[in-house]
Design a protein around this motif. Structure first.
Motif, short mmCIF file in Angstrom:
data_model
loop_
_atom_site.label_atom_id
_atom_site.label_comp_id
_atom_site.label_asym_id
_atom_site.label_seq_id
_atom_site.Cartn_x
_atom_site.Cartn_y
_atom_site.Cartn_z
N LEU A 1 -12.20 0.26 1.58
CA LEU A 1 -11.81 0.45 0.18
C LEU A 1 -13.06 0.39 -0.67
N LEU B 1 -4.66 5.84 1.57
CA LEU B 1 -3.77 4.74 1.19
C LEU B 1 -4.21 4.21 -0.17
N ARG B 2 -3.24 4.16 -1.09
CA ARG B 2 -3.53 3.60 -2.41
C ARG B 2 -3.24 2.10 -2.37
N PRO B 3 -4.20 1.28 -2.78
CA PRO B 3 -4.02 -0.17 -2.69
C PRO B 3 -3.06 -0.70 -3.74
N TRP C 1 0.84 -1.20 0.00
CA TRP C 1 0.00 0.00 0.00
C TRP C 1 0.88 1.25 0.00
#
Length: 210
Positions: free
Chosen positions: A182, A60-62, A43
């Motif tokens: 998410l 947070l970018r997955p 992440w």
């Protein structure tokens, strides 16, 4: 009279078929979603310009393809027409929260540094379930599918920001609690309207992820 009986039998048969279809659909949706461990690591902590559009100023970018993978699995189960979110970020600080209170306390770069100090750039998120929120809307039903995560570190970070705002007398900077999720899919593109998001795990969770 015979015609009436036939109509009643036909209506009953349709009702039974409808019930069986819905039951089958719910059973399919409740089957565990498949992800390997590597899909949940890597992440990236990101901060955006407060003036830009979007839900989050910090998130947070997955890992690559995580959301697309789950979106495809969801569609294959429901066969419903849905739209994906405009951004993959898992919200940590909402843009509105920042603009209303935190902007006077921390710059975006300072907010990012605090998040790194709290270890949010080293998290391995643990999924709780695939969940769905539904609500009536203009004679139909809106839906929002998302993955719920267990994230005490993020909740602790938000509590830290709230304490900072209280200490400096910035009441507008006090952050309301919300669940860390998410976004996966929705029946319409208005994803931001679901926040601040609280999840009823007993009723909203539909399937395990693993």
């Amino acid at each position: 009279m015979a015609i009436v009986k036939k109509l009643l039998v036909a209506a009953l048969a349709l009702g039974i078929l409808g019930y069986l279809f819905i039951s089958s659909l719910e059973d399919t949706i409740s089957e565990p979603y498949s992800l390997d461990g590597a899909s949940l690591s890597g992440w990236t902590l990101e901060v955006g310009e407060p003036s830009m559009r979007g839900l989050s100023v910090l998130g947070l970018r997955p890992p690559s393809l995580l959301r697309a993978n789950l979106f495809d699995q969801l569609f294959n189960r429901t066969m419903e027409s849905m739209t994906g979110p405009p951004d993959d970020l898992v919200p940590i600080v909402l843009r509105e929260e920042y603009q209303l209170g935190l902007a006077g306390l921390l710059s975006p770069s300072e907010l990012l540094q605090r998040a790194r100090t709290a270890g949010l750039d080293r998290l391995t998120l643990s999924p709780v379930c695939m969940a769905v929120k539904r609500e009536p809307y203009q004679g139909t039903t809106r839906q929002f599918y998302f993955v719920l995560f267990e994230t005490p570190e993020i909740q602790g970070f938000r509590a830290e920001l709230t304490a900072l705002a209280a200490e400096r007398g910035a009441s507008a900077g006090l952050l309301d609690p919300f669940e860390v999720v998410l976004p996966i899919a929705g029946s319409d593109p208005a994803f931001t309207t679901w926040w601040p998001l609280m999840v009823d795990r007993q009723n909203d969770c539909r399937a395990e992820i693993g």
